[in-house]
Motif scaffolding. Structure first.
Motif, short mmCIF file in Angstrom:
data_model
loop_
_atom_site.label_atom_id
_atom_site.label_comp_id
_atom_site.label_asym_id
_atom_site.label_seq_id
_atom_site.Cartn_x
_atom_site.Cartn_y
_atom_site.Cartn_z
N THR A 1 -42.80 -5.02 49.51
CA THR A 1 -43.97 -5.87 49.31
C THR A 1 -45.07 -5.15 48.53
O THR A 1 -46.09 -5.75 48.21
N TYR A 19 -43.81 -9.67 44.44
CA TYR A 19 -42.58 -10.14 45.08
C TYR A 19 -42.68 -11.65 45.23
O TYR A 19 -43.77 -12.23 45.14
N ILE A 75 -42.52 -14.20 47.50
CA ILE A 75 -43.38 -14.94 48.42
C ILE A 75 -44.85 -14.79 48.03
O ILE A 75 -45.60 -15.76 47.98
N ARG A 76 -45.26 -13.57 47.72
CA ARG A 76 -46.66 -13.33 47.34
C ARG A 76 -46.99 -14.03 46.02
O ARG A 76 -48.04 -14.66 45.88
N ALA A 125 -50.23 -12.98 51.95
CA ALA A 125 -48.96 -12.26 51.85
C ALA A 125 -49.22 -10.75 51.98
O ALA A 125 -50.12 -10.21 51.35
N TRP A 146 -40.67 -5.25 53.75
CA TRP A 146 -39.88 -5.59 52.56
C TRP A 146 -39.53 -7.08 52.61
O TRP A 146 -39.47 -7.68 53.68
N GLU A 147 -39.29 -7.65 51.45
CA GLU A 147 -38.89 -9.05 51.33
C GLU A 147 -37.38 -9.12 51.14
O GLU A 147 -36.80 -8.34 50.39
N THR A 196 -34.45 -11.64 49.81
CA THR A 196 -34.23 -12.86 49.02
C THR A 196 -32.80 -12.91 48.50
O THR A 196 -32.03 -11.97 48.65
N ILE A 212 -39.68 -9.92 55.50
CA ILE A 212 -40.12 -11.30 55.41
C ILE A 212 -39.17 -12.03 54.48
O ILE A 212 -38.59 -11.43 53.57
N ALA A 213 -38.99 -13.31 54.75
CA ALA A 213 -38.04 -14.10 53.95
C ALA A 213 -38.45 -15.56 53.96
O ALA A 213 -39.02 -16.05 54.93
N CYS A 232 -41.02 -19.66 55.84
CA CYS A 232 -41.17 -18.20 55.78
C CYS A 232 -41.13 -17.64 57.19
O CYS A 232 -41.76 -18.18 58.10
N SER A 288 -40.89 -13.79 59.60
CA SER A 288 -41.02 -12.35 59.68
C SER A 288 -39.96 -11.85 60.66
O SER A 288 -39.88 -12.32 61.80
#
Length: 196
Positions: free
Chosen positions: A73, A82, A84-85, A105, A112-113, A115, A152-153, A186, A188
């Motif tokens: 992130t 990234y 989401i942000r 975000a 970390w994200e 995806t 996060i996803a 989303c 966590s």
């Protein structure tokens, strides 16, 4: 079944695996889901496929069965950070709604994200649970090695049903959204219990 974590610094050690992962992503996201994403030479990619990311491939006998991408992130590449942000900040042009999170975000070395999560459509139903288990194990181990305590996803809206089965501890961090005809949210994922 093998699990390999790929980075720009080690992809030369794994032959065609990196390219095959991107080919499998194309099949999953562009062909199967009909998402409008960049592609070239039979591979799907985007602006987050940079040296800052890591890619995990679950594979057997040269075939990619499943995979995902992890991005810090704290990542920066031009105007992008990234997914989401960038969606929250409106950088993605509305392809993902800006109101996908309840709060700002995060940008944190320990977050970390995750995806581009997929299971190849060719994997028979009777093997899918095993592939999912291997993916969760790989996600946890790789994230832990990268120093993450949380992921996060943006994931399918029915995440609560199958995250429990996979023994993942997660909380919603945004509202349920409809994107491209599907429901997403989303989340966590807490890795602190898995960090020892």
């Amino acid at each position: 079944m093998q699990t390999t974590t790929l980075s720009f610094s080690n992809l030369h050690n794994h032959g065609e695996l990196f390219a095959n992962l991107f080919r499998a992503r194309r099949q999953s996201f562009i062909v199967q889901k009909n998402w409008k994403l960049p592609e070239d030479e039979g591979m799907e990619f985007d602006q987050y496929d940079t040296p800052q990311s890591r890619w995990v491939a679950i594979h057997d006998l040269g075939q990619v069965m499943a995979g995902f991408r992890l991005t810090p992130t704290t990542a920066r590449c031009g105007i992008y950070s990234y997914m989401i942000r960038d969606a929250q900040q409106g950088i993605l042009g509305g392809t993902i709604p800006q109101d996908l999170l309840y709060e700002t975000a995060p940008q944190d070395d320990q977050i970390w994200e995750c995806t581009r999560v997929f299971v190849n459509h060719n994997v028979p139903q009777q093997f899918r649970r095993g592939v999912h288990t291997q993916m969760v194990d790989a996600m946890t181990i790789t994230a832990r090695e990268l120093g993450a305590s949380r992921l996060i996803a943006l994931t399918a809206g029915n995440w609560q049903r199958w995250y429990g089965r996979c023994k993942l501890t997660a909380d919603a961090i945004g509202p349920r959204l409809e994107i491209d005809g599907g429901h997403f949210q989303c989340v966590s994922i807490d890795l602190t219990a898995k960090l020892h």
